[in-house]
Design an enzyme around this catalytic site. Structure first.
Site, PDB file in Angstrom:
ATOM      1  N   LYS A 110       0.905  -1.073   0.139  1.00 48.10           N
ATOM      2  CA  LYS A 110       0.016   0.061  -0.225  1.00 48.10           C
ATOM      3  C   LYS A 110       0.787   1.174  -0.080  1.00 48.10           C
ATOM      4  CE  LYS A 110      -4.589   0.963   0.865  1.00 48.10           C
ATOM      5  NZ  LYS A 110      -5.487  -0.035   0.892  1.00 48.10           N
TER       6      LYS A 110
HETATM    7  N1  GLU Z   1      -7.523  -0.184  -2.142  1.00 45.33           N
HETATM    8  C1  GLU Z   1      -8.447  -1.104  -2.469  1.00 45.33           C
HETATM    9  C2  GLU Z   1      -8.394  -2.033  -0.962  1.00 45.33           C
HETATM   10  O1  GLU Z   1      -8.034  -1.561  -0.020  1.00 45.33           O
HETATM   11  C3  GLU Z   1      -8.363  -1.856  -3.547  1.00 45.33           C
HETATM   12  C4  GLU Z   1      -6.934  -2.441  -3.922  1.00 45.33           C
HETATM   13  C5  GLU Z   1      -6.640  -3.344  -4.920  1.00 45.33           C
HETATM   14  O2  GLU Z   1      -7.495  -3.428  -5.794  1.00 45.33           O
HETATM   15  O3  GLU Z   1      -5.480  -3.607  -5.205  1.00 45.33           O
HETATM   16  O4  GLU Z   1      -8.342  -3.092  -1.048  1.00 45.33           O
END
Ligand code: GLU
Length: 425
Positions: A110
């Site tokens: 992330k």
């Molecule tokens: N940001 C989203 C989450 O927290 C999607 C992450 C993604 O699709 O890689 O799950």
């Protein structure tokens, strides 16, 4: 008002406590426990961007790669003032559990940039996004680390990331790199339905919870915190189930109507109001601190972390919390909810529709296919129900809450991979 994640260590503390609880309950191998407690890589980049007035501003961007035992790192990029290394760490760790629970061939990562996107023009946001991508360089890649949208990041931004990343490659190879990112607009390699995948997943998991409770969603009142991608799509799908939206809270204010707010109408209004719900004519503005205590059956926090805490968990009337956001419930808040018999559908299950949709997009790109909305929704629903049932089974087997059960299912898959492969050298 939505409480900003001021205590930045807050989310990280939450994820560590949740992990320890599950690791103890499942008797996790001590060596694997050490590995999973640490993040593999933490990348911090500072990069200059030219503003519209000609001045240069230097931004700080993050990408934390927690674990890739099951496959490439996967997870979103967030543009928000609260993004820092601790937030990125916590959110990366949640992604590892989320992708594992969903049965995907991914690890967790992330990142994001510490900024308030509302303060920048579209052209500035484009230059910020492209320069951030360039600064990340080879730290991301379609088989290595695949970003996606998260809070305040859009399909348009994903298209800029994909384009910038491809432009750093040899012309003959560029098209092989389009899936360095998911959540792209349909037309630039995006997936039909990726936009609604998280909200659809939230409602699918609420429906599964209702079935498990032998009840229905028709006529149930629900409240939603955050009316961004997750909140508004979840509300639209809840409407299809016949549930009644009685209150919405976002950073601009809190609105309430006991007779129901039409999510479609509210969405149309927010599109003309910079995405904000404040000032919506068919509801009244209420004191933000009363939001979580409103009378309802279902509460969907779909904004930031640490919103349901010791400070307000006592006042909650809902019988279930469906975590559309990542980390909206603090461990202290959760303890109070458990004592009061309020169920929590944990984030790593409840909002996993988004990353599952991302996986379909990545597969579609890799295989040169084009999936239809029907393909996506049908597969997504099936996959989410499999996860939900695994969590229910683990919660019965280990006599524990849904979150700890979800962690156990997720961590077991990773534990097995380490046991089978061993640790080099
Ligand atoms: N940001 C989203 C989450 O927290 C999607 C992450 C993604 O699709 O890689 O799950």
């Amino acid at each position: 008002m939505i409480t900003q994640e001021k205590k930045k260590e807050g989310m990280y503390e939450s994820v560590v406590k949740q992990f320890e609880k599950a690791a103890n309950a499942m008797n996790l191998d001590t060596n694997i426990r050490k590995i999973l407690a640490a993040t593999n890589n933490e990348i911090v980049v500072h990069f200059p961007v030219k503003m519209d007035n000609g001045d240069v501003e230097v931004f700080t961007g993050y990408r934390v790669q927690h674990n890739n035992a099951l496959g490439p790192y996967k997870g979103g990029l967030r543009y928000h003032p609260t993004v820092d290394i601790d937030a990125a760490r916590a959110l990366a760790i949640w992604m590892t559990w989320k992708t594992s629970l969903a049965g995907l061939p991914y690890g967790g990562g992330k990142g994001g940039i510490q900024l308030d996107p509302k303060k920048y023009s579209t052209t500035e946001l484009e230059r910020i996004t492209r320069r951030f991508t360039y600064a990340l360089g080879e730290n991301i890649g379609p088989d290595y680390d695949i970003p996606a949208p998260d809070v305040n990041t859009t399909p348009q931004m994903m298209a800029w990331i994909s384009d910038t990343f491809m432009l750093t490659k040899r012309p003959s190879e560029r098209s092989k790199f389009a899936h360095v990112v998911t959540g792209k607009p349909v037309g630039s390699g995006g997936l039909e339905g990726r936009d609604r995948a998280t909200g659809f997943g939230v409602v699918t998991s609420i429906q599964a919870w209702a079935d498990w409770k032998n009840t229905t969603l028709a006529g149930k009142r629900y409240i939603v915190q955050g009316f961004g991608n997750v909140g508004h799509w979840a509300s639209l799908f809840m409407k299809e189930k016949g549930a009644i939206l009685t209150a919405v809270q976002d950073a601009s204010g809190t609105i309430y109507n006991a007779d129901g707010i039409d999510p479609q109408d509210l969405l149309a209004y927010t599109l003309t109001n910079k995405g904000n719900v404040a000032g919506y004519a068919n509801a009244t503005s209420i004191e933000p601190s009363t939001f979580f205590g409103l009378d309802c059956e279902i509460c969907i926090p779909a904004a930031l972390g640490n919103q349901i805490t010791e400070a307000n968990a006592d006042s909650i009337k809902a019988s279930v919390i469906a975590e559309g956001a990542n980390g909206p419930t603090s461990p202290g808040g959760e303890k109070i909810l458990a004592e009061r018999g309020i169920d929590v559908i944990p984030d790593i299950l409840c909002n996993s529709g988004g990353v599952i949709g991302s996986y379909y997009e990545w597969l579609q790109n890799k295989q040169g296919e084009l999936w239809t909305m029907d393909d996506v929704i049908t597969r997504l629903e099936k996959q989410l129900l499999i996860s939900f049932n695994k969590v229910v089974a683990a919660s019965e087997e280990y006599k524990t809450d849904f979150r700890t059960a979800a962690y156990i299912v997720a961590i077991k898959r990773i534990e097995l991979a380490y046991i089978q492969r061993g640790v080099f050298p």
